[in-house]
Design a protein around this motif. Structure first.
Motif, mmCIF file in Angstrom:
data_model
loop_
_atom_site.group_PDB
_atom_site.id
_atom_site.type_symbol
_atom_site.label_atom_id
_atom_site.label_comp_id
_atom_site.label_asym_id
_atom_site.label_seq_id
_atom_site.Cartn_x
_atom_site.Cartn_y
_atom_site.Cartn_z
ATOM 1 N N ASP A 39 15.046 5.428 2.940
ATOM 2 C CA ASP A 39 15.514 6.789 3.138
ATOM 3 C C ASP A 39 15.884 7.338 1.757
ATOM 4 O OD1 ASP A 39 16.929 9.071 3.587
ATOM 5 O OD2 ASP A 39 18.310 8.205 5.067
ATOM 6 N N ALA A 40 15.105 8.296 1.270
ATOM 7 C CA ALA A 40 15.298 8.799 -0.102
ATOM 8 C C ALA A 40 16.710 9.348 -0.305
ATOM 9 C CB ALA A 40 14.248 9.868 -0.411
ATOM 10 N N ALA A 41 17.328 9.849 0.777
ATOM 11 C CA ALA A 41 18.663 10.447 0.633
ATOM 12 C C ALA A 41 19.742 9.385 0.437
ATOM 13 C CB ALA A 41 18.977 11.288 1.864
ATOM 14 N N ARG A 42 19.468 8.152 0.837
ATOM 15 C CA ARG A 42 20.492 7.099 0.740
ATOM 16 C C ARG A 42 20.159 6.032 -0.289
ATOM 17 N NH1 ARG A 42 23.358 6.857 5.842
ATOM 18 N NH2 ARG A 42 22.610 8.603 7.060
ATOM 19 N N LEU A 43 19.040 6.159 -0.930
ATOM 20 C CA LEU A 43 18.523 5.086 -1.786
ATOM 21 C C LEU A 43 19.376 4.822 -3.024
ATOM 22 C CD1 LEU A 43 16.077 3.182 -2.296
ATOM 23 C CD2 LEU A 43 14.994 5.062 -3.531
ATOM 24 N N ILE A 44 19.807 5.883 -3.705
ATOM 25 C CA ILE A 44 20.389 5.742 -5.050
ATOM 26 C C ILE A 44 21.915 5.696 -5.012
ATOM 27 C CG2 ILE A 44 20.575 6.847 -7.342
ATOM 28 C CD1 ILE A 44 17.801 5.832 -6.745
ATOM 29 N N ARG A 45 22.470 4.713 -5.758
ATOM 30 C CA ARG A 45 23.921 4.616 -5.873
ATOM 31 C C ARG A 45 24.389 5.210 -7.195
ATOM 32 N NH1 ARG A 45 27.002 -0.424 -6.898
ATOM 33 N NH2 ARG A 45 24.941 -1.328 -7.065
ATOM 34 N N GLY A 46 23.563 5.121 -8.210
ATOM 35 C CA GLY A 46 23.949 5.653 -9.528
ATOM 36 C C GLY A 46 22.936 5.270 -10.583
ATOM 37 N N GLY A 47 23.301 5.616 -11.823
ATOM 38 C CA GLY A 47 22.414 5.260 -12.931
ATOM 39 C C GLY A 47 21.808 6.489 -13.574
ATOM 40 N N HIS A 77 15.944 -0.508 -15.195
ATOM 41 C CA HIS A 77 17.158 -1.335 -15.089
ATOM 42 C C HIS A 77 18.428 -0.492 -15.040
ATOM 43 C CE1 HIS A 77 16.606 -0.733 -19.417
ATOM 44 N NE2 HIS A 77 17.865 -1.059 -19.597
ATOM 45 N N ARG A 78 18.308 0.827 -15.197
ATOM 46 C CA ARG A 78 19.496 1.703 -15.112
ATOM 47 C C ARG A 78 19.610 2.378 -13.754
ATOM 48 N NH1 ARG A 78 20.258 2.255 -20.608
ATOM 49 N NH2 ARG A 78 18.273 1.955 -21.646
ATOM 50 N N ILE A 79 18.666 2.085 -12.866
ATOM 51 C CA ILE A 79 18.704 2.710 -11.540
ATOM 52 C C ILE A 79 19.424 1.749 -10.601
ATOM 53 C CG2 ILE A 79 17.287 3.525 -9.609
ATOM 54 C CD1 ILE A 79 15.080 4.186 -11.667
ATOM 55 N N PHE A 80 20.559 2.180 -10.076
ATOM 56 C CA PHE A 80 21.316 1.313 -9.175
ATOM 57 C C PHE A 80 21.129 1.788 -7.743
ATOM 58 C CE2 PHE A 80 23.280 1.098 -13.342
ATOM 59 C CZ PHE A 80 23.067 -0.251 -13.587
ATOM 60 N N LEU A 81 20.657 0.881 -6.919
ATOM 61 C CA LEU A 81 20.332 1.238 -5.533
ATOM 62 C C LEU A 81 21.527 0.981 -4.617
ATOM 63 C CD1 LEU A 81 16.745 -0.318 -5.227
ATOM 64 C CD2 LEU A 81 17.395 1.980 -5.984
ATOM 65 N N TYR A 116 19.549 -1.523 -0.095
ATOM 66 C CA TYR A 116 18.204 -1.516 -0.682
ATOM 67 C C TYR A 116 18.066 -2.451 -1.876
ATOM 68 C CZ TYR A 116 17.326 2.546 2.223
ATOM 69 O OH TYR A 116 17.155 3.380 3.294
ATOM 70 N N GLU A 117 19.199 -2.908 -2.424
ATOM 71 C CA GLU A 117 19.168 -3.713 -3.660
ATOM 72 C C GLU A 117 18.273 -4.959 -3.527
ATOM 73 O OE1 GLU A 117 19.568 -3.887 -7.384
ATOM 74 O OE2 GLU A 117 20.750 -2.241 -6.541
ATOM 75 N N PRO A 118 18.293 -5.683 -2.392
ATOM 76 C CA PRO A 118 17.428 -6.872 -2.308
ATOM 77 C C PRO A 118 15.934 -6.547 -2.469
ATOM 78 C CG PRO A 118 19.024 -6.869 -0.512
ATOM 79 C CD PRO A 118 19.146 -5.539 -1.197
ATOM 80 N N ARG A 119 15.548 -5.295 -2.230
ATOM 81 C CA ARG A 119 14.125 -4.928 -2.343
ATOM 82 C C ARG A 119 13.845 -4.133 -3.619
ATOM 83 N NH1 ARG A 119 11.782 -1.669 1.885
ATOM 84 N NH2 ARG A 119 13.816 -1.060 2.709
ATOM 85 N N ARG A 120 14.734 -4.238 -4.639
ATOM 86 C CA ARG A 120 14.586 -3.365 -5.799
ATOM 87 C C ARG A 120 13.271 -3.592 -6.550
ATOM 88 N NH1 ARG A 120 18.470 -2.079 -9.215
ATOM 89 N NH2 ARG A 120 17.032 -1.592 -10.862
ATOM 90 N N ASP A 121 12.764 -4.855 -6.534
ATOM 91 C CA ASP A 121 11.524 -5.128 -7.281
ATOM 92 C C ASP A 121 10.358 -4.292 -6.757
ATOM 93 O OD1 ASP A 121 12.948 -6.862 -8.761
ATOM 94 O OD2 ASP A 121 12.042 -8.695 -7.961
ATOM 95 N N ALA A 122 10.397 -3.941 -5.473
ATOM 96 C CA ALA A 122 9.335 -3.092 -4.917
ATOM 97 C C ALA A 122 9.741 -1.622 -4.940
ATOM 98 C CB ALA A 122 9.030 -3.524 -3.474
#
Ligand SMILES: Nc1ncnc2c1ncn2[C@@H]1O[C@H](COP(=O)(O)OP(=O)(O)OP(=O)(O)O)[C@@H](O)[C@H]1O
Length: 338
Positions: free
Chosen positions: A259-267, A307-311, A315-321
């Motif tokens: 969900d693009a609206a919930r994906l990003i925590r910061g960065g 590496h500056r995008i914090f999810l 979603y963090e466990p799937r950050r590589d994808a």
């Protein structure tokens, strides 16, 4: 820019050729390392074991020239181990010797931290100061390292007894470069069968020591940053890309399985944007241009920004994808200026 600038460019091109001659199938990583030297930025290499990360960093340190120190990350390494070593001398008296960061003096050009994720957070904290300020307090005085570049590597396979770098430390790295095994079968066969690839010390000896003249790089970096032009349209492009990464839903990015609206925590900090522009300018300079093009930005965006995008935690466990998918979606959505 001064009149020596074209000599510098020849030097960088020669170094690039020499590095590609000893480290196979890593053309992109080599270009990114050269850009990092031109930005005076610190670099973290991450990848599978035995893919040539150490070889690449040692070869690059040789091209830069200058004093070099190296430390192996281990779970029992203490911050003070980087600063001094205490031992009992032959006369039976205790002695204090400078540790790896100080033993080469303030001219230190490359500090290579092998397997950084094996060291504890206290060591990361010391490294953070060294990277951010290029200085250190020890023995009741301040040491300054004006030419210092920190190179670190981390293998992604091992998870036991490792410590993830804190966000603030990761943000200090200009780039995080993913190093995979060479893709071309002929390179993989050459690495296995040609004996010269089996002995790293002899292998990297063919890179000219000091061909990049580390002492001149601060001035060169300053002239590149002030001399390479970025048009208003290009500036807008960089801004829009970064905004899309920060607020993917507002930019109408669509990501499969998220969900693009919930994906990003910061960065995507202002520091991150500065680093992106610095790296794009350096890339344009290596290519012989005096203005940044969109392709210069795209070439460095993932290693500078991913590496500056914090999810969000979910979603963090799937950050590589997810992070590469997010960057691709931003590239696809934001119009490229003519
Ligand atoms: N792409 C490459 N080009 C040249 N040599 C390579 C390459 N990949 C691996 N090698 C050779 O393989 C050996 C292991 O490489 P190296 O120690 O640099 O890997 P590494 O990625 O640092 O491994 P680790 O993560 O275990 O520290 C060395 O002898 C090196 O010369």
């Amino acid at each position: 820019m001064d009149s020596n600038i074209s000599d510098w460019r020849v030097r960088f091109r020669d170094a690039e050729k020499a590095l590609n001659g000893v480290v196979l199938g890593q053309t992109r990583s080599i270009r990114l390392l050269l850009i990092s030297a031109l930005c005076r930025g610190h670099v973290l290499l991450a990848g599978d074991v035995g893919t040539g990360k150490t070889t690449l960093l040692r070869a690059m340190a040789r091209a830069l020239g200058g004093p070099y120190a190296r430390v192996e990350g281990t779970v029992d390494l203490l911050p003070t181990d980087l600063i001094y070593a205490a031992h009992i001398a032959e006369d039976g008296r205790p002695r204090i010797e400078p540790g790896p960061v100080l033993e080469q003096g303030e001219d230190l050009a490359v500090f290579f931290f092998n397997e950084i994720n094996r060291a504890r957070p206290q060591v990361h904290a010391l490294l953070l100061r060294l990277m951010a300020e290029r200085s250190l307090s020890a023995f009741r005085r301040e040491f300054h390292f004006p030419h210092l570049q920190v190179f670190a590597d981390r293998n992604q396979i091992e998870r036991d007894e490792t410590f993830e770098l804190p966000a603030a430390a990761r943000d200090r790295f200009l780039m995080e470069i993913a190093v995979d095994a060479p893709a071309a079968p002929e390179d993989r066969v050459a690495l296995a069968f040609e004996p010269r690839f089996h002995d790293t010390t002899t292998l990297i000896a063919s890179v000219g020591q000091g061909m990049l003249r580390y002492r001149g790089l601060n001035d060169l970096a300053a002239s590149i940053q002030s001399g390479i032009h970025a048009s208003p349209a290009l500036q807008r492009y960089v801004f829009d890309l970064c905004e899309a990464l920060r607020h993917p839903a507002s930019a109408d990015l669509v990501l499969e399985g998220a969900d693009a609206a919930r994906l990003i925590r910061g960065g995507i900090s202002p520091r991150g944007m500065q680093y992106l522009v610095r790296a794009a300018r350096a890339g344009a300079w290596i290519e012989g241009r005096n203005a940044v093009l969109p392709q210069d930005v795209r070439a460095v965006l993932a290693p500078v920004m991913a590496h500056r995008i914090f999810l969000a935690p979910a979603y963090e466990p799937r950050r590589d994808a997810l992070v590469p998918a997010l960057i691709d979606a931003a590239f696809a959505k934001i119009p490229v200026p003519a």
